[in-house]
Enzyme design. Structure first.
Site, PDB file in Angstrom:
ATOM      1  CE1 TYR A  57      -3.381   2.710   0.676  1.00  0.00           C
ATOM      2  CE2 TYR A  57      -2.367   3.198   2.657  1.00  0.00           C
ATOM      3  CZ  TYR A  57      -3.259   3.609   1.644  1.00  0.00           C
ATOM      4  OH  TYR A  57      -3.907   4.770   1.804  1.00  0.00           O
ATOM      5  CD  GLU A  82      -7.915   7.125   5.465  1.00  0.00           C
ATOM      6  OE1 GLU A  82      -7.897   7.067   6.647  1.00  0.00           O
ATOM      7  OE2 GLU A  82      -7.045   6.801   4.700  1.00  0.00           O
ATOM      8  CD1 TRP A  94      -3.779   1.338   5.418  1.00  0.00           C
ATOM      9  CD2 TRP A  94      -5.708   2.090   5.960  1.00  0.00           C
ATOM     10  NE1 TRP A  94      -4.336   1.624   4.305  1.00  0.00           N
ATOM     11  CE2 TRP A  94      -5.407   2.229   4.500  1.00  0.00           C
ATOM     12  CE3 TRP A  94      -6.965   2.445   6.594  1.00  0.00           C
ATOM     13  CZ2 TRP A  94      -6.580   2.743   3.656  1.00  0.00           C
ATOM     14  CZ3 TRP A  94      -7.862   3.087   5.755  1.00  0.00           C
ATOM     15  CH2 TRP A  94      -7.631   3.064   4.342  1.00  0.00           C
TER      16      TRP A  94
END
Length: 191
Positions: free
Chosen positions: A25, A47, A55
């Protein structure tokens, strides 16, 4: 802490040092500009779902999020009803949080509403900082800014939910509104 050299000999932001989904990522997406309403709605939604979680959890569930939220097509999500909320609450492949699921639907409806004005992408981009940060160390990094506070406030005025200033700062980093990579990271300055 500054950039770390990984086992592959490449300097990266410290959170992306080891091989795997986070490093992928970091190297391929984080801090790169995205385009189009669906891309912006996806990042905004993810988010919000990430709030309070790691995450990597969201990245590992991303394909399922894309599937159940119809590729983040705002019109399709805006049509969701209470039955869809209940269906998503039973979906083990995503984060099952009623408030976040309802916020995703609310935000899709607000995104459709923005089409009569500048649209979600142009609206978010209008909050780009005049002077982007250039950190050398994680201790210098912020978690919100005056710009993210203004973006949060204005999105809320337009009917969006789960768009607090910290979440909007993370969004701004993720979609490349400014370069979030540390000075010395191999991705710094590559947009």
């Amino acid at each position: 802490m500054g950039p770390l050299i990984g086992e592959d000999g490449v300097a990266r932001c410290p959170w992306a040092g080891g091989a795997g989904v986070m490093r992928d990522y970091h190297d391929e997406e984080w801090g790169r500009r995205v385009h189009g309403e669906a891309s912006y709605l996806e990042r905004l939604t993810l988010e919000a779902f990430q709030s309070g979680l790691s995450w990597s959890t969201i990245l590992n569930k991303r394909d399922a999020f894309r599937e159940v939220f119809h590729g983040f097509d705002a019109e399709a999500i805006a049509e969701f009803d209470q039955g869809d909320v209940e269906r998503l609450m039973q979906e083990p492949r995503i984060v099952r949080n009623r408030l976040k699921i309802e916020a995703a639907i609310t935000n899709a409806r607000a995104t459709v509403g923005l089409r009569d004005q500048e649209g979600l992408e142009a609206f978010v981009l209008s909050f780009a900082p005049a002077e982007p940060p250039a950190w050398s160390d994680t201790d210098e990094m912020a978690t919100m800014s005056d710009d993210s506070k203004r973006l949060s406030k204005e999105l809320k005025k337009r009917g969006f939910a789960f768009v607090g200033p910290t979440t909007m700062y993370a969004l701004m980093e993720a979609i490349g509104i400014f370069d979030p990579h540390l000075v010395g990271c191999h991705r710094r300055g590559l947009g």
